[in-house]
Design an enzyme around this catalytic site. Sequence first.
Site, mmCIF file in Angstrom:
data_model
loop_
_atom_site.group_PDB
_atom_site.id
_atom_site.type_symbol
_atom_site.label_atom_id
_atom_site.label_comp_id
_atom_site.label_asym_id
_atom_site.label_seq_id
_atom_site.Cartn_x
_atom_site.Cartn_y
_atom_site.Cartn_z
ATOM 1 N N GLU A 97 0.834 -1.199 0.000
ATOM 2 C CA GLU A 97 0.000 0.000 0.000
ATOM 3 C C GLU A 97 0.870 1.249 0.000
ATOM 4 O O GLU A 97 1.435 1.635 1.039
ATOM 5 C CB GLU A 97 -0.945 0.048 1.209
ATOM 6 C CG GLU A 97 -1.848 1.279 1.140
ATOM 7 C CD GLU A 97 -2.815 1.446 2.312
ATOM 8 O OE1 GLU A 97 -2.890 0.560 3.161
ATOM 9 O OE2 GLU A 97 -3.479 2.492 2.354
ATOM 10 N N LYS A 226 -7.501 -16.034 15.901
ATOM 11 C CA LYS A 226 -7.618 -15.617 14.490
ATOM 12 C C LYS A 226 -9.033 -15.204 14.115
ATOM 13 O O LYS A 226 -9.469 -15.418 12.986
ATOM 14 C CB LYS A 226 -7.116 -16.719 13.546
ATOM 15 C CG LYS A 226 -5.627 -16.986 13.716
ATOM 16 C CD LYS A 226 -5.089 -18.045 12.818
ATOM 17 C CE LYS A 226 -3.595 -18.197 13.066
ATOM 18 N NZ LYS A 226 -3.001 -19.346 12.393
ATOM 19 N N ASP A 300 2.660 -14.833 12.580
ATOM 20 C CA ASP A 300 1.559 -15.492 11.884
ATOM 21 C C ASP A 300 0.546 -14.409 11.491
ATOM 22 O O ASP A 300 -0.170 -13.868 12.338
ATOM 23 C CB ASP A 300 0.920 -16.531 12.808
ATOM 24 C CG ASP A 300 -0.119 -17.371 12.086
ATOM 25 O OD1 ASP A 300 -0.707 -16.870 11.096
ATOM 26 O OD2 ASP A 300 -0.366 -18.513 12.508
ATOM 27 N N HIS A 391 -2.577 9.642 -1.029
ATOM 28 C CA HIS A 391 -2.611 8.371 -1.763
ATOM 29 C C HIS A 391 -2.347 8.600 -3.245
ATOM 30 O O HIS A 391 -1.734 7.770 -3.905
ATOM 31 C CB HIS A 391 -3.948 7.658 -1.549
ATOM 32 C CG HIS A 391 -3.940 6.802 -0.313
ATOM 33 N ND1 HIS A 391 -4.195 7.312 0.933
ATOM 34 C CD2 HIS A 391 -3.674 5.492 -0.129
ATOM 35 C CE1 HIS A 391 -4.099 6.334 1.835
ATOM 36 N NE2 HIS A 391 -3.776 5.227 1.209
#
Length: 409
Positions: A97, A226, A300, A391
Amino acid sequence: MDDRDAEPSPEALKLVPRFQGQGYGDGHVASRRAWLSELTGVPLDAIGRSAIPAEEMRGNVENPIGTVQMPLGVAGPLWIRGQAACGVFYVPLATTEGALVRSYERGMVAISRSGGAVTRTHADENQISPTFEFADLARAEEFRNFVEANRENIRSEAESTTRHGKLVGLDVRVTGRLAQLTFRFSTGDAHGMNMISKAADRACQWIMQAGAARRYEIFSGLSSEKRPSAAAMRGTKGKNVSAEAMIPAQRVRQFFRCDPSDFVRLWRNTVVGNLGAGALGYCAQYANGITALFIACGQDVANVANAAVGTTIFDTTEDGGLYASVTLPSLTVATVGGGVDLGTSRECLAMLGCRGAGKARKLGEIAAATVLAGELSMAAAIAAGELVKAHNQYGRNRPKPDPQDAASP
Ligand code: NAP
């Protein structure tokens, strides 16, 4: 490969090649990749240019064919005055990004030129909550007494499978004729999911042998591994960490081109949108910094789901400056085990002084301070009306012609 109508023949459902020893030799990896390349018609040269010896991937991935590559940037200086993290850090962030690293950098420089970020680790444990089934509600409720009377047995069974995992608590929750038994472990510098599932399973088997339940499942979903959830907001996974900064008004104007009151207004005006979304906690972009740091440091990445929930506060200080804090109740970070020793992860952790034993809390506090920098910078970009411009300047990519297409006649 791409055919919506035709049902594939059994021969078309080819299995990925297997090799003796699970196929981690360089030759095995190359031939698995060649098989896939021929099958798909795609040369897999970039995937094959791996910096990680295949044998080192054992325990981290099956059917290896190479590695993926991510751009890696660095943001800093980030001055932290914490408990576990003290000093100036340059934080590796892996992302695609555009504008992200520049944005975090801006927040970090503002924090560092304003006295630094203060960090605290409120809690540090990982949980697993097996579910036990009983004949009826009364027996499920009796299970509380059984656990209370057998705490020491359960603890010694669980801790018999690990040197570093320590049971710090046991909680029973009864739901109809089911009871979830939450094991709360201190896991040292490891994430600990392998460690505590093995430990809890041993204890569950002992409970079954003692005849206390009809059956058990090792995961009930209660501790929210998760998964974003209200439980993750309460703090069930990893470190519960806060980071805070106080930025004088003139520094706010210098770095963020707006006033402290603009942050407070934005904070107030976005409450309603977050409530409308049913958001867990209240933050701008924890997932951005957490994901980029997790990829860089071999964490992870799926744990972003529980790690990126939390609460940001913007307020004014008594002298008219900006008060900012972030709190991440379920931040799972490790400096031992999992993927932390793989290739570039090792170097990224080392540059933060976070390799190995005794460093996991430090990494957690660095992560929290990084997140704080991102919250400040993004809030400022929105409040000052500069988000779209930033951006457009750093983060636009139009489709590029495929070099293979260019080469074909
Ligand atoms: P692990 O790589 O399986 O084990 C790490 C081991 O390192 C620990 O068990 C511990 O051995 C040892 N160790 C050495 N020094 C240590 C220290 N200073 N602090 C703590 N431990 C130390 O890693 P894990 O953290 O248990 O599990 C993480 C992995 O689990 C991640 O890769 C994640 O993807 C995966 N995972 C597993 C499950 C599951 O259900 N099993 C679920 C989600 C994710 P001792 O135990 O002997 O002390």
